[in-house]
Motif scaffolding. Structure first.
Motif, PDB file in Angstrom:
ATOM      1  N   GLU A  23     -52.458  13.923 -15.655  1.00 53.26           N
ATOM      2  CA  GLU A  23     -52.445  14.725 -16.833  1.00 53.26           C
ATOM      3  C   GLU A  23     -53.591  14.451 -17.892  1.00 53.26           C
ATOM      4  OE1 GLU A  23     -47.995  16.193 -17.787  1.00 53.26           O
ATOM      5  OE2 GLU A  23     -48.018  13.965 -17.317  1.00 53.26           O
ATOM      6  N   GLY A  27     -57.124  17.403 -23.221  1.00 55.23           N
ATOM      7  CA  GLY A  27     -58.337  17.815 -22.653  1.00 55.23           C
ATOM      8  C   GLY A  27     -58.148  18.819 -21.497  1.00 55.23           C
ATOM      9  N   THR A  28     -59.214  19.082 -20.763  1.00 55.07           N
ATOM     10  CA  THR A  28     -59.091  20.007 -19.660  1.00 55.07           C
ATOM     11  C   THR A  28     -59.626  19.490 -18.217  1.00 55.07           C
ATOM     12  OG1 THR A  28     -59.355  22.249 -18.860  1.00 55.07           O
ATOM     13  CG2 THR A  28     -61.099  21.139 -20.458  1.00 55.07           C
ATOM     14  N   SER A  30     -60.768  21.916 -16.406  1.00 60.21           N
ATOM     15  CA  SER A  30     -61.739  22.871 -16.155  1.00 60.21           C
ATOM     16  C   SER A  30     -63.015  22.565 -16.324  1.00 60.21           C
ATOM     17  CB  SER A  30     -61.214  24.102 -17.033  1.00 60.21           C
ATOM     18  OG  SER A  30     -62.200  25.133 -16.693  1.00 60.21           O
ATOM     19  N   TRP A  53     -62.145  22.986  -8.019  1.00 60.11           N
ATOM     20  CA  TRP A  53     -61.451  23.616  -9.057  1.00 60.11           C
ATOM     21  C   TRP A  53     -60.413  24.704  -8.533  1.00 60.11           C
ATOM     22  CZ3 TRP A  53     -59.733  24.086 -13.527  1.00 60.11           C
ATOM     23  CH2 TRP A  53     -59.629  25.456 -14.184  1.00 60.11           C
ATOM     24  N   ASN A  74     -54.047  24.342 -12.549  1.00 61.25           N
ATOM     25  CA  ASN A  74     -55.035  24.556 -13.557  1.00 61.25           C
ATOM     26  C   ASN A  74     -54.345  25.076 -14.840  1.00 61.25           C
ATOM     27  OD1 ASN A  74     -57.215  23.593 -11.975  1.00 61.25           O
ATOM     28  ND2 ASN A  74     -57.442  25.469 -11.187  1.00 61.25           N
ATOM     29  N   LYS A  76     -51.206  24.139 -15.883  1.00 63.17           N
ATOM     30  CA  LYS A  76     -50.633  23.140 -16.480  1.00 63.17           C
ATOM     31  C   LYS A  76     -51.519  22.053 -16.628  1.00 63.17           C
ATOM     32  CE  LYS A  76     -46.114  24.275 -14.753  1.00 63.17           C
ATOM     33  NZ  LYS A  76     -44.902  23.798 -13.907  1.00 63.17           N
ATOM     34  N   ASN A  77     -52.845  21.862 -16.165  1.00 65.38           N
ATOM     35  CA  ASN A  77     -53.760  21.176 -16.293  1.00 65.38           C
ATOM     36  C   ASN A  77     -53.219  19.501 -15.817  1.00 65.38           C
ATOM     37  OD1 ASN A  77     -56.276  20.690 -17.245  1.00 65.38           O
ATOM     38  ND2 ASN A  77     -55.556  19.385 -19.063  1.00 65.38           N
TER      39      ASN A  77
END
Length: 121
Positions: A23, A27-28, A30, A53, A74, A76-77
């Protein structure tokens, strides 16, 4: 400071399975290709698996191919690594991070604490 957070490691017998999760609070992921890497003391960190991705492109190291599954959510990252048929040589600290090919390309030059996987024979 944002930090990657890996979890799910533990002690497992040879032949067992584990599900590792990554997790990135604050942040991300993406739009990055993300990967799992592992490291044992006094050795360089090595590539385990990567996922693009969209989740459609996946690569695995030869020594985990057929035993590892990588996925991502993506929304929920999160990045997940499912390992089965574990072997003692899978024992390592497992990390996730951005990837470029089979190489780590650390987000903001940071690494999380990793999660320890220990496989007993």
């Amino acid at each position: 400071q944002v930090q990657l957070v890996e979890s799910g490691g533990g002690l497992v017998q040879s032949g067992g399975s584990l599900r590792l999760t990554c997790e990135f609070p604050g942040g991300t992921f993406s739009p990055y290709t993300m990967g799992w890497f592992r490291q044992v003391p006094e050795k360089e960190r090595e590539f385990v698996a990567t996922i693009g991705w969209s989740g459609g492109t996946k690569y695995f190291a030869d020594n985990v191919k057929g035993r590892a599954t990588i996925s991502r959510n993506n929304a929920k990252n999160t990045i997940t690594l499912q390992m089965s048929a574990l072997r003692p040589e899978d024992t390592a600290v497992y990390y996730c991070n951005r990837a470029s090919g089979a190489e780590a390309w650390p987000i903001d030059d940071i690494w999380g604490q990793g999660t320890q996987v220990t496989v007993s024979s």
